[in-house]
Scaffold this motif. Sequence first.
Motif, mmCIF file in Angstrom:
data_model
loop_
_atom_site.group_PDB
_atom_site.id
_atom_site.type_symbol
_atom_site.label_atom_id
_atom_site.label_comp_id
_atom_site.label_asym_id
_atom_site.label_seq_id
_atom_site.Cartn_x
_atom_site.Cartn_y
_atom_site.Cartn_z
ATOM 1 N N ARG A 111 0.801 -1.169 0.187
ATOM 2 C CA ARG A 111 0.113 -0.010 -0.056
ATOM 3 C C ARG A 111 0.821 1.433 0.051
ATOM 4 N N ASP A 171 0.907 4.684 -2.525
ATOM 5 C CA ASP A 171 0.482 5.739 -1.730
ATOM 6 C C ASP A 171 -0.850 5.698 -1.306
ATOM 7 N N ALA A 187 -3.515 4.673 -2.773
ATOM 8 C CA ALA A 187 -4.670 5.267 -3.668
ATOM 9 C C ALA A 187 -5.630 4.028 -3.883
ATOM 10 N N ASP A 207 -7.752 3.789 -6.124
ATOM 11 C CA ASP A 207 -8.029 3.116 -7.667
ATOM 12 C C ASP A 207 -6.798 2.184 -8.100
ATOM 13 N N ARG A 208 -5.982 2.160 -7.144
ATOM 14 C CA ARG A 208 -4.735 1.234 -7.423
ATOM 15 C C ARG A 208 -4.801 -0.012 -6.725
ATOM 16 N N ARG A 211 1.287 8.444 -11.572
ATOM 17 C CA ARG A 211 1.009 9.478 -10.673
ATOM 18 C C ARG A 211 2.257 9.722 -10.032
#
Length: 377
Positions: free
Chosen positions: A319, A323, A325, A327-328, A351
């Motif tokens: 994780r 970062d 996120a 949606d990742r 990103r």
Amino acid sequence: MARVAVVHNTLDLRGGADAVCAHVCEALDRDHEVVLFTVSETGLGTLDDLFGTDADVPVRTPPGTAVAAPLFARADDAFGPQLAPRSVVLARWLRRHLAAFDCAVSTANEFAFGVPSVQYVHFPQFNGHVPGPEGPDGTSGDAGVADRLWTRLSGLADRRLPADATLLANSGYTADHVAARYGRRPAVVHPPVDPISGEPWAERERGVVTVGRIAPDNRTLDAVRAVDRARERGVDLHLHLVGSTSDAYRSYVRRVERAVAERDHVRLHRGVSRDRLEALLGSHRYGLNPKHGEHFGMALAEYVAAGMVAFAHDSGGQREVVDGAPDRLFTDPASAADRLVAAVETDARPRLPPDRFGSERFHDRIRAAVAARLERR
């Protein structure tokens, strides 16, 4: 210049921990006389080819390693990685050799050394019966009778790490587990991953790359299932599985080989050169890491380093690599397919900066930790 013993239980699994070992040998060899101690059939040259390192130091193995290493590999295949037994075997042999060294550096988790040490923890290998911090993946550190046996033989049953040990961890997630077991929280030093040059986004293939040992704990087949599901929803993705294979996981490798043979959209790449790996990463848009409870995620960090959109299972230290996120992150092959489909349909872009885990940063931190430890002898 000091005499430094680098201690690594085995190079035979050829994963992220072994990359760290190779980088540590390379970093310390500049200023010190370094010897690597391990129980392995695999040589450092193999790691150099896999990870792009130049770790040219002497390697010493216990007597009987030529017999013991294949036996451990068979146990790995049947029961999962046997890291704690390897470490105990190595540590007991080391006791007669470490007095000749100024410092020991473990790149294979915690040890009860009799000399000042720097210990890099990928995840604690002993005292697994001690409850740890719970995560969404359900990891609690529970373990059975074997863990108690190896813990007692390791000399760490009192849950006290040596006072003259400097502790480092590959992620905050791992550091929390070390603190739960031993009452000391290591400093976090993320593993080394250098930027990887790649093609402009518009020229990259709309495909997925999954890198890592072909092994059950890496859940290689979950990547196949995720891409299958995305294709069933009309998204034309293909998948490259890139990783070393080992006798330790031969039965699982055969399952993966069968799955690949049944699909035109999946290719398996074994024993690829570093240049070939980087070419695959730099020419594709998406990287998928299906392993649960990854303690850091070297392959995942390589996706970031190559300018890919990186996806990881929602557990463990991985994780941190993305970062956190939402949606990742995904929880199973179905939700991984959801993330892939959404990324394709929205033309999602990377990103994160590709240089956030550079090897020079890692080398400097390791040299500084060893220098500080030697000064406090």
